[in-house]
Enzyme design. Structure first.
Site, PDB file in Angstrom:
ATOM      1  N   GLY A  36       0.831  -1.213   0.000  1.00  0.00           N
ATOM      2  CA  GLY A  36       0.000   0.000   0.000  1.00  0.00           C
ATOM      3  C   GLY A  36       0.864   1.262   0.000  1.00  0.00           C
ATOM      4  CG  HIS A  37       3.446   2.313   3.352  1.00  0.00           C
ATOM      5  ND1 HIS A  37       3.500   1.236   4.200  1.00  0.00           N
ATOM      6  CD2 HIS A  37       2.933   3.338   4.074  1.00  0.00           C
ATOM      7  CE1 HIS A  37       3.042   1.584   5.383  1.00  0.00           C
ATOM      8  NE2 HIS A  37       2.687   2.849   5.339  1.00  0.00           N
ATOM      9  CD  GLN A  61       0.107   9.073  14.014  1.00  0.00           C
ATOM     10  OE1 GLN A  61       0.885   9.904  13.563  1.00  0.00           O
ATOM     11  NE2 GLN A  61      -0.623   8.307  13.230  1.00  0.00           N
ATOM     12  CD  GLN A 153      -3.517   9.830   8.331  1.00  0.00           C
ATOM     13  OE1 GLN A 153      -3.215   9.544   9.471  1.00  0.00           O
ATOM     14  NE2 GLN A 153      -2.876   9.322   7.300  1.00  0.00           N
ATOM     15  CB  SER A 186       1.904  -1.039   9.278  1.00  0.00           C
ATOM     16  OG  SER A 186       2.240  -0.158   8.242  1.00  0.00           O
TER      17      SER A 186
HETATM   18  O1  PAF Z   1      -0.810   7.466   7.953  1.00  0.00           O
HETATM   19  C1  PAF Z   1       0.219   7.408   8.643  1.00  0.00           C
HETATM   20  O2  PAF Z   1       1.059   6.531   8.485  1.00  0.00           O
HETATM   21  C2  PAF Z   1       0.457   8.446   9.720  1.00  0.00           C
HETATM   22  O3  PAF Z   1      -0.739   8.810  10.334  1.00  0.00           O
HETATM   23  C3  PAF Z   1       1.204   9.700   9.219  1.00  0.00           C
HETATM   24  C4  PAF Z   1       0.388  10.458   8.198  1.00  0.00           C
HETATM   25  C5  PAF Z   1       2.534   9.282   8.610  1.00  0.00           C
HETATM   26  C6  PAF Z   1       1.487  10.644  10.390  1.00  0.00           C
HETATM   27  O4  PAF Z   1       2.270  10.044  11.360  1.00  0.00           O
END
Ligand code: PAF
Length: 282
Positions: A36-37, A61, A153, A186
């Site tokens: 996905g990344h 977070q 997000q 992840s």
């Molecule tokens: O989506 C993520 O992996 C995280 O929320 C981010 C945007 C890198 C912020 O830490």
């Protein structure tokens, strides 16, 4: 591929890139990279001349300390994957670099805080907003790439960009799924083989609900059936299953095919919390 640990190191590289007239694409991540990344990376490499990926597991977070402790950390493998994909630079700062003193700042995203992830993970979006603001200020890209799997997000980040006047274009990349439909995450690596099979209930329930809505069934009845499915599936605990407007995150109590809508789900499979979503009307 350059691996930069401090904002100062990146600032020097950035001057050279800008002097060469190159555009900068940015993919913020918390590492533990997966397919996905890599879709975000591909999108950046395609659109921008220079791609920088950040790897930083952001403590502010995580509303649940156990979730932070158990978050997978695979830096060596991440760097290998990024190098192979043609990424130009990685920004991998330490916690001390990102938070030299303990931050007392909190950001509020209004109505986005009262539903779904905002409701079930108090403080989560404040932490995301804080770290993404820091990263945007340090990296200063022209474009930043985020995955549609974290739909709420995206709404938060678009608010952040609008409210704080970041001169950054946000690109949304569709959710990448495994062959059976499970969204790449992840957290998937923490699922046992049996849990991995059980986790399909998230995508299956989204697909089933979407079909039923488009077939004309009432949202109330559709959701009730999904709740029953989760109750009868051992090892899963449904947190929410909601129909929302995909940008405002206004909760719908009924389905209207003339309005944009997405279904969003969060559930625990064993002790792994997973989220997913599916657009119904784009
Ligand atoms: O989506 C993520 O992996 C995280 O929320 C981010 C945007 C890198 C912020 O830490």
């Amino acid at each position: 591929m350059k691996v930069l640990k401090t904002p100062q190191e990146w600032a020097k590289v950035r001057i050279e890139i800008l002097a060469g007239g190159q555009s900068i694409g940015f993919v913020p991540t918390m590492g533990a990279l997966h397919v996905g990344h890599m879709e975000l990376v591909k999108a950046s490499l395609k659109k921008c001349d220079f791609t920088i990926v950040s790897i930083f597991v952001n403590p502010t977070q995580f509303n649940n300390p156990k979730d932070f402790e158990t978050y997978p950390k695979t830096l060596e493998n991440d760097l290998k994957l990024l190098k192979e994909s043609g990424v130009h630079a990685v920004f991998a700062p330490s916690t001390k670099t990102m938070y030299p003193t303990e931050s007392e700042m909190a950001l509020s995203f209004g109505s986005l805080e009262n539903v779904l992830e905002g409701k079930y993970r108090p403080g989560h979006f404040s932490g995301v907003g804080l770290v993404v603001s820091k990263l945007f200020n340090l990296v200063k890209p022209q474009t930043a790439f985020f995955g549609q799997k974290d739909l709420q997000q995206i709404a938060v980040i678009k608010r952040l960009v609008a409210d704080l006047s970041f001169q950054i274009q946000i690109e949304v990349v569709p959710t990448k799924r495994e062959a059976d439909g499970l969204a790449y995450s992840s957290r998937n690596v923490r699922l046992s083989d049996a849990e991995r099979k059980t986790a399909l209930i998230l995508f299956d329930s989204l697909s089933k609900a979407k079909k039923e809505l488009l077939d004309g069934q009432e949202w109330f009845a559709v959701r009730q059936n999904i709740e029953k499915d989760f109750q009868s599936s051992a090892d899963t605990k449904l947190e929410y299953f909601d129909l929302v407007h995909p940008e405002s995150f206004k909760l719908y109590s009924s389905f209207d095919s003339s309005q944009k809508s997405s279904i969003c789900v969060a559930a625990n499979v064993g002790d792994v919390r997973l989220i997913d979503n599916l657009p119904v009307i784009d």
